[in-house]
Design a protein around this motif. Structure first.
Motif, PDB file in Angstrom:
ATOM      1  N   THR A 312       0.074   9.491   1.148  1.00 35.55           N
ATOM      2  CA  THR A 312      -1.462   9.257   1.489  1.00 35.55           C
ATOM      3  C   THR A 312      -1.907   8.650   2.478  1.00 35.55           C
ATOM      4  O   THR A 312      -1.355   8.737   3.367  1.00 35.55           O
ATOM      5  N   ASN A 313      -3.120   8.977   2.891  1.00 38.56           N
ATOM      6  CA  ASN A 313      -4.097   8.462   4.505  1.00 38.56           C
ATOM      7  C   ASN A 313      -4.895   7.488   3.513  1.00 38.56           C
ATOM      8  O   ASN A 313      -5.892   7.196   4.203  1.00 38.56           O
ATOM      9  N   MET A 314      -4.114   6.692   2.641  1.00 38.60           N
ATOM     10  CA  MET A 314      -5.242   5.532   2.245  1.00 38.60           C
ATOM     11  C   MET A 314      -4.919   4.080   2.721  1.00 38.60           C
ATOM     12  O   MET A 314      -3.827   3.957   3.323  1.00 38.60           O
ATOM     13  N   ASP A 315      -5.814   3.391   3.392  1.00 38.84           N
ATOM     14  CA  ASP A 315      -4.692   2.195   4.337  1.00 38.84           C
ATOM     15  C   ASP A 315      -4.734   1.258   2.698  1.00 38.84           C
ATOM     16  O   ASP A 315      -4.938   1.442   2.235  1.00 38.84           O
ATOM     17  N   ARG A 316      -3.802   0.612   3.514  1.00 35.16           N
ATOM     18  CA  ARG A 316      -2.966  -0.665   2.080  1.00 35.16           C
ATOM     19  C   ARG A 316      -3.052  -1.772   3.068  1.00 35.16           C
ATOM     20  O   ARG A 316      -2.361  -2.446   4.440  1.00 35.16           O
ATOM     21  N   SER A 317      -3.875  -2.728   1.788  1.00 33.95           N
ATOM     22  CA  SER A 317      -3.644  -4.317   2.407  1.00 33.95           C
ATOM     23  C   SER A 317      -2.734  -5.649   1.965  1.00 33.95           C
ATOM     24  O   SER A 317      -2.111  -6.091   1.978  1.00 33.95           O
TER      25      SER A 317
END
Length: 628
Positions: A312-317
């Motif tokens: 994906t191209n989603m930030d992950r915290s």
């Protein structure tokens, strides 16, 4: 046949290289390095400042190139590189705007530190460098070495981009001693960490985002103690990490993209625990990776270029699992490298400068294999002067201890071709040589192929290599020749010729998994799957997927074969999702109902295909998790 394979520049994705194994990896801002057991250093990616030890005029290298031999340690900064050779010589090259190469010369690609002996390992930061000596003393030079600071804030919106400064620091040219009893260190964008023999962590530099870890945001010109009981440290653009003896991972600093991994986007000025069971950690500009005891690789933080590798191209915290069977990891500015237990090297993330080394400039959100084969390179010194047509000032030069200008005679000599010996035209003609044996002919033709490859004359190299076919009787041997020639063409971006020779190899040896993998990848690229434009060449895709399935049938227990199949379906899913989104936009903006209906139909078809590929790569992911 064994020597013929010396001319191959790359090996199959997913198969174990028979060349010298990779022992260390390093990632800079936009460039990458791999160090092999035999001391050969390879580099690829951005080269605008000569940070690959190549020509600064050549802005990028999309595939690994040999840089330097007899290397024992290396480090990649944002735009510069450091390498320690086995004889104790320390070399530096790349950008030198802030004297991060350790000299007065601000010309990129030049360095002049000499006599700096007893170095055990090195680290490169945004605009500074660190060296740990064998006696445990830690030395620093460039910008953000421990000197006086003065406040000079940059715009708030710029403080997180890349490795920009939020404070101005004095610059030191020659190395200065920072600490004693140090066992390891890390250089961040504008700060540094050091681990002492007693397990204590010390930090200094810019603290605007809390990356020092002492509870304040005041920059430190001298080291302050942060933690104890630590075994290793890592420094990112504006965040820090420490791995404790009990396997717990602690983080602090900026957290805008979740790079601290605590499930939030709140920056921290004090260390906090984020993960357990960790054996090593790496930090990029705005993302973080951790390797666990079971060989699983976990990632979190910024993901705009796919640098987390989760598809994906989603930030992950919070940490997400990326790979298994990993033994080492390195994080660049916006890309990642991972070394697997079987010796294969994988990369993902930003790739506009070829920093992934896969021969393309396409960002990857899932791992791709980095092809390295040292058997194609003869042993020797620097490769840049002759083979890259570089000048003296764009090749690595030794690092000098004293802050004085040193004559360039101290640089390593550039190899030059010797003049041909004069020919005595009156000399009697020598008797004809005895007929060459098959073995002699094979060596001769292989030597010709290797020579042509070094001159980048791939067609002549292929012709020389193909002469060996007449000496072979077994189909498998002939297939190996075609496969070797095909890999030559791959290394020079000649996909059409490479594809033809891989097909020849498979016609002679239908169970040649190496040729299958290469051919499938070439077909998948040709199909247009990595482009947002359509239409996809479905017949070519079908051929590629059939090859991947055949590989699975032949090697059902090979994780890398599953991973290649997984990656193919992930790329196809992403393509179909883009086509679905495009068709939905067309339906929304259609000028009449008929056009809207046709667009909606295309969107639904693309959605179904995307779901099919998703189901397939999920199945492959599950299969990989079950393999031991």
């Amino acid at each position: 046949m064994r020597r013929l394979l010396l001319v191959s520049m790359v090996l199959l994705s997913g198969c174990v290289s028979r060349s010298s194994p990779i022992t260390r990896i390093a990632a800079g801002g936009l460039h990458s390095f791999a160090l092999q057991q035999d001391g050969m250093l390879w580099g690829w990616g951005k080269n605008e400042y000569g940070q690959l030890a190549g020509c600064a005029a050549a802005p990028r290298r999309n595939t690994p190139m040999p840089i330097l031999t007899q290397v024992s340690a290396m480090a990649a900064g944002t735009h510069h590189t450091l390498a320690l050779q086995r004889d104790g010589t320390l070399w530096a090259w790349g950008k030198n705007e802030d004297h991060q190469l350790g000299n007065h010369d601000l010309i990129a690609g030049a360095s002049s530190i000499k006599g700096f002996t007893g170095v055990a390992t090195v680290a490169g930061g945004g605009s500074h460098s660190l060296a740990l000596k064998e006696d445990g003393t830690l030395w620093a030079w460039g910008k953000h070495a421990p000197l006086e600071w003065k406040e000079a804030p940059v715009k708030e919106e710029d403080q997180e981009e890349g490795f920009l400064d939020s404070w101005q620091a004095e610059v030191t040219v020659a190395p200065v001693q920072v600490l004693i009893d140090v066992t390891s260190m890390a250089a961040g964008g504008v700060h540094s960490l050091a681990l002492k023999r007693d397990g204590s962590v010390w930090s200094w530099g810019d603290a605007r985002h809390g990356q020092i870890g002492d509870g304040s945001t005041t920059p430190r010109s001298t080291p302050v103690q942060v933690l104890d009981g630590v075994t290793s440290v890592a420094a990112g653009g504006f965040h820090s990490l420490a791995l404790k003896q009990d396997g717990t991972l602690w983080s602090w600093g900026v957290n805008q993209h979740g790079q601290l991994g605590d499930g939030s986007n709140t920056s921290r000025t004090l260390p906090q625990q984020v993960l357990t069971g960790v054996t090593s950690v790496a930090a990029g500009a705005r993302h973080t990776l951790a390797l666990k005891r079971d060989g699983t690789l976990w990632a979190w933080g910024a993901n705009e270029f796919g640098q987390l590798g989760d598809g994906t191209n989603m930030d992950r915290s919070s940490p997400v699992q990326v790979l298994t069977d990993v033994t080492a990891v390195a994080a660049g500015g916006f890309h990642t490298l991972a070394l697997k237990r079987d010796g294969t090297l994988w990369a993902w993330g930003a790739n506009e400068f070829g920093q992934l080394g896969d021969g393309a400039n396409t960002h990857r959100s899932t791992p791709v294999r980095v092809p390295i084969d040292s058997k194609s390179v003869a042993s020797g010194g620097f490769r840049s002067p002759d083979e890259w047509d570089c000048t003296q000032r764009s090749q690595p030069q030794s690092v000098l201890m004293e802050p004085t200008d040193i004559p360039r005679s101290a640089e390593p000599p550039t190899p030059t071709a010797s003049a041909p010996a004069p020919v005595d035209v009156e000399a009697p003609t020598a008797p004809p040589p005895a007929a060459a044996s098959s073995q002699d002919l094979e060596k001769q033709w292989e030597a010709e192929a290797e020579s042509y490859l070094k001159q980048k004359q791939v067609d002549l190299a292929a012709a020389s290599a193909l002469k060996v076919l007449q000496l072979k009787s077994l189909p498998v041997e002939k297939a190996a020749v075609h496969q070797s020639v095909a890999t030559m063409y791959v290394s020079f971006g000649r996909s059409e010729e490479a594809e033809r020779h891989f097909r020849e190899a498979l016609a002679l040896d239908p169970d040649n998994v190496a040729a299958m993998g290469w051919l499938a990848e070439l077909l998948l690229k040709r199909s247009g799957v990595d482009s947002a434009e359509g239409p996809l060449q479905q017949d070519v895709v079908d051929q590629a997927l059939a090859l991947f399935e055949r590989m699975l049938a032949l090697e059902p227990r090979n994780r890398n074969t599953h991973l290649l199949n997984f990656t193919a379906h992930a790329r196809l899913m992403k393509y179909e999702q883009k086509q679905q989104a495009r068709a939905e936009q067309e339906a929304a903006s259609a000028s009449n109902p008929a056009q809207a209906d046709a667009a909606r139909k295309r969107a639904e078809e693309a959605r179904k295909r995307a779901e099919g590929h998703k189901a397939r790569f999920e199945a492959q992911k599950q299969a990989m998790s079950q393999l031991r």
